[in-house]
Design a protein around this motif. Sequence first.
Motif, short mmCIF file in Angstrom:
data_model
loop_
_atom_site.label_atom_id
_atom_site.label_comp_id
_atom_site.label_asym_id
_atom_site.label_seq_id
_atom_site.Cartn_x
_atom_site.Cartn_y
_atom_site.Cartn_z
N ALA A 193 15.29 -0.36 12.86
CA ALA A 193 14.28 -1.30 12.37
C ALA A 193 13.46 -0.74 11.47
CB ALA A 193 13.80 -1.90 13.67
N ASP A 194 12.98 0.62 11.96
CA ASP A 194 12.05 1.26 10.98
C ASP A 194 12.35 1.69 9.79
OD1 ASP A 194 9.27 2.15 11.78
OD2 ASP A 194 10.15 3.91 10.91
N ARG A 195 13.71 2.06 9.76
CA ARG A 195 14.21 2.27 8.47
C ARG A 195 14.31 1.07 7.38
NH1 ARG A 195 16.97 6.50 7.03
NH2 ARG A 195 17.77 6.65 4.77
N ARG A 196 14.60 -0.10 7.85
CA ARG A 196 14.70 -1.42 7.41
C ARG A 196 13.18 -1.80 6.65
NH1 ARG A 196 18.13 -3.03 11.31
NH2 ARG A 196 16.50 -4.17 12.67
N SER A 197 12.38 -1.68 7.52
CA SER A 197 10.85 -1.60 7.34
C SER A 197 10.37 -0.85 6.20
CB SER A 197 9.78 -1.38 8.56
OG SER A 197 10.12 -2.51 9.58
N ARG A 198 10.80 0.42 6.07
CA ARG A 198 10.56 1.46 5.32
C ARG A 198 11.43 1.17 3.99
NH1 ARG A 198 11.93 5.35 9.43
NH2 ARG A 198 13.66 6.19 8.03
N ILE A 199 12.21 0.76 3.97
CA ILE A 199 13.03 0.13 2.60
C ILE A 199 12.26 -0.89 2.19
CG2 ILE A 199 15.09 -0.80 1.76
CD1 ILE A 199 16.86 0.67 3.88
N SER A 200 11.87 -1.62 2.81
CA SER A 200 11.09 -3.04 2.25
C SER A 200 9.78 -2.57 1.85
CB SER A 200 10.91 -3.96 3.40
OG SER A 200 10.17 -4.96 2.89
N ALA A 201 9.18 -1.69 2.58
CA ALA A 201 7.78 -1.05 2.25
C ALA A 201 7.77 -0.22 0.67
CB ALA A 201 7.23 -0.66 3.32
N GLY A 202 8.87 0.66 0.68
CA GLY A 202 8.97 1.61 -0.18
C GLY A 202 9.27 0.73 -1.55
N SER A 203 10.25 -0.32 -1.44
CA SER A 203 10.44 -0.90 -2.58
C SER A 203 9.38 -1.79 -3.14
CB SER A 203 11.72 -2.07 -2.21
OG SER A 203 12.74 -1.54 -1.73
N GLN A 204 8.51 -2.43 -2.18
CA GLN A 204 7.06 -3.00 -2.82
C GLN A 204 6.20 -1.91 -3.42
OE1 GLN A 204 5.53 -5.78 0.27
NE2 GLN A 204 7.37 -5.62 1.66
N LEU A 205 6.26 -0.68 -2.84
CA LEU A 205 5.36 0.37 -3.51
C LEU A 205 6.11 0.73 -4.77
CD1 LEU A 205 4.68 2.83 -1.02
CD2 LEU A 205 3.14 1.25 -1.94
N LEU A 206 7.75 0.65 -4.99
CA LEU A 206 7.97 1.07 -6.48
C LEU A 206 7.38 -0.06 -7.59
CD1 LEU A 206 11.42 2.20 -5.33
CD2 LEU A 206 9.57 3.49 -6.39
N ARG A 207 7.22 -1.46 -6.86
CA ARG A 207 6.70 -2.46 -7.72
C ARG A 207 5.27 -2.30 -8.26
NH1 ARG A 207 10.02 -5.57 -4.68
NH2 ARG A 207 8.54 -6.68 -3.48
N ASN A 208 4.80 -1.59 -7.39
CA ASN A 208 3.13 -1.52 -7.63
C ASN A 208 2.71 -0.72 -9.05
OD1 ASN A 208 0.39 -0.75 -7.49
ND2 ASN A 208 0.39 -0.88 -5.30
N PRO A 209 1.99 -1.59 -9.76
CA PRO A 209 1.78 -1.17 -11.18
C PRO A 209 1.08 0.02 -11.15
CG PRO A 209 0.61 -3.09 -11.02
CD PRO A 209 1.57 -3.03 -9.60
#
Lengths: 285, 277
Positions: free
Chosen positions: B148-164
């Motif tokens: 579950a933590d890995r899934r959360s980290r994937i989601s959070a990491g993907s959002q950071l990658l969209r951060n301008p």
Amino acid sequence: MKIMRFIRWTTFLMAAAALLLGITRVASASTTSSGTGWVRLAHLSPNTPAVDVYLYSFGDPSAELVLHHVGYGTVSPYEALAAGEYTVAMRAAGAAASTKPVLSASLTVAPGGAYTVAGLGPESGLRLEVLQDQLTDPPGKAQVRFIQASLQQHEVTVTWDGKPTVTNLAFGSVSSYQVVSPATATLHAAGESESVNSTITLAAGTVHTVVILDGSKALVLDNLLDAAGSDGVPAGAAATGLGGTAPRVPSPLPWLYLIAAGLLLTMVGGLGVRLVPRQRGRHAR
Amino acid sequence: MAVVLALIAIVALGAGVTGVIIGRAARSPSVPAAAAGAPAATRGEAASWIAGQVAASAIVACDPAMCAALHADGLPATRLLVLGTATADPLGSDVVVATLAVRNQFGTRLQSVYAPVVIASFGTGTGRIDIRAIAPDGTAAYQAAVAADRRSRISAGSQLLRNPRIIVAADARNALSAGDVDPRLLMMLAALANEQQVRITAFGDPSPGASPVVPLRSVEIAALGPGAEAEASLRSMLSFIDAQRQPFQPLRAVLVGSSALTVEYAAPSPLGLLGSP
């Protein structure tokens, strides 16, 4: 004459385009709205001074939410936030500008989700807890949950309409939502040495959170309306992107204005088009 | 009053017994290094790593020889759970040092029940020493929490990658999108990016032999802009990081000259800090 016809048709086409664009953008805005959740902040730690609370978006720095000077017993209105992950940080209210906020928790805002980020417990063990809020009820029922935020009374038992609802709820803890039959009745909360009565209406289709607080002399009950109706929107939620403290979800108003402008232009253009044959007819006669 | 005195006596007695066991293990020729199955050098490496990388609040379970080495490396007796031959399990600790003696003592249950994930490993063969994270609620719950933590980290990491405001080097980008980055770093980076632009050059993990599910606990942030401005930006980030408290207070956060900032969190990485996506 050709120039006049050209102007009229251009007006008509521009109006139609504006109308079409308006509809398209509203559809787009609606889609954005579906990617929205709601968050409210609650300071429920009796001996913790007022704080400023910051929500930092992982993906969009402009989606930051800041609430200043949140003191004990304060529960903010729901604020709309774009769905996504947020880091929650706190800073003592009135601290020097050089004082940095302290990271405290994370919050995942799901589309359509509603959350209460509550500061719970004593100052020495202050924790931020993310509570998932209910927005809809079973048909013909109401729901209520309780947050025990009284440091003076370590455990509180609550009865609703004379029936035990929550027993020995410890300081800093939150009960689950309970489904109840709609009624106006007495809510009674009693701790070791203090108690309080309050007449509360739990109407069908409403969802409530009742916070048990330390008052200046005795316990106090704060009856929060989480939701009313079945629209899946929290009660009193700030309209998406309007009001509040920071930029959030884009407002639909500009697109409504655009539609209005489109309709107006269409009417004007259409009127012009309709008038032309009559004038022609008159001239023909 | 009597109860308080009794409690103090029990705590003092417990600490004393632990100290005596550790002291004996350190001095007694009856517990030679070979008996514990690990060469002294490997044990020293493991002890240094634990002393330098494991959270200061973590309780470490170890056999007497290993505990002695850890004590010699600066870990107080209060942080050591000595695994005597009669100890039923390593529960109550946060990490267990799996020497040959400990592996023999708990058998396959060490991995299958108490501590499924290796967070660092030293040496080879029978002399190998694994540092394992304890699963307090059992392996199944732990593995579920890891997933579950890995899934959360994937989601959070993907959002950071969209951060301008976040610029990410290619390798670091892969780590973010794969969910390989510690949740404390993810949350801290989101907060830093709210203040200023952040250029991430690399994520790292000073954990030799760690299981692939163990997230990367360190980040290198490069300066942006010209000279003094870049340094001021890094110093501002450092001051934000220094203000944090547990669990967001890093093990180390240091400026590398005036061009970079490295931040490193302690092991093991906490589970469940991020919400479910």
